[in-house]
Design a protein around this motif. Structure first.
Motif, short mmCIF file in Angstrom:
data_model
loop_
_atom_site.label_atom_id
_atom_site.label_comp_id
_atom_site.label_asym_id
_atom_site.label_seq_id
_atom_site.Cartn_x
_atom_site.Cartn_y
_atom_site.Cartn_z
N UNK A 5 -9.89 49.59 45.93
CA UNK A 5 -10.78 50.71 46.23
C UNK A 5 -12.22 50.36 45.88
N UNK A 6 -12.44 49.75 44.72
CA UNK A 6 -13.80 49.37 44.32
C UNK A 6 -14.41 48.37 45.30
N UNK A 7 -13.62 47.39 45.73
CA UNK A 7 -14.13 46.41 46.70
C UNK A 7 -14.49 47.08 48.02
N UNK A 8 -13.61 47.97 48.50
CA UNK A 8 -13.86 48.64 49.77
C UNK A 8 -15.08 49.54 49.68
N UNK A 23 6.22 47.66 32.94
CA UNK A 23 4.90 48.32 33.12
C UNK A 23 4.30 48.02 34.50
N UNK A 24 5.07 48.31 35.53
CA UNK A 24 4.65 48.09 36.92
C UNK A 24 3.54 49.06 37.30
N UNK A 25 3.62 50.29 36.81
CA UNK A 25 2.64 51.31 37.19
C UNK A 25 1.22 50.88 36.84
N UNK A 48 -4.04 49.24 38.57
CA UNK A 48 -5.12 48.27 38.45
C UNK A 48 -5.46 47.62 39.79
N UNK A 49 -4.43 47.22 40.54
CA UNK A 49 -4.69 46.58 41.83
C UNK A 49 -5.25 47.57 42.84
#
Length: 108
Positions: free
Chosen positions: A55-58, A42-44, A49-50
């Motif tokens: 994106x949220x942090x930026x 389940x790499x996707x 998630x990362x």
């Protein structure tokens, strides 16, 4: 400014070397291999998630910078005291009202 300069440099390199298509092709092959491994590990989900976290942090950082710039501009332009004696008192009262209206920023 550094990000803009880096993006311009990347575009210049791409126009000289025509490497964007090659990078996209290699990226597609890597993505295909990841999808095969995704069934097992389940790499996707981890990548999504990362990427969402980054994106949220930026976007929150960009929003805070824009708010700070807007706040700084408002402080410099909107409360100019008048020349008469009442001007300073009105200036101080308006500034205090604006400070009370501003929401407190949450520190993380």
């Amino acid at each position: 400014m550094r990000i803009v300069a880096m993006a311009n440099e990347a575009l210049g390199i791409n126009s000289e070397l025509k490497c964007a298509r090659k990078v996209a092709r290699v990226g597609g092959k890597i993505f295909d291999k990841m999808m095969i491994l995704d069934r097992k590990h389940s790499i996707k989900d981890k990548v999504v998630r990362s990427a969402t976290f980054v994106y949220d942090k930026a976007s929150s950082t960009a929003g805070r910078v824009q708010d700070d710039m807007k706040e700084k501009k408002d402080e410099n332009t909107s409360f100019r005291p008048r020349d008469d004696r009442r001007g300073e008192r009105e200036y101080d009262e308006r500034r205090d009202r604006e400070r009370k209206r501003r929401p407190m920023r949450e520190e993380r």
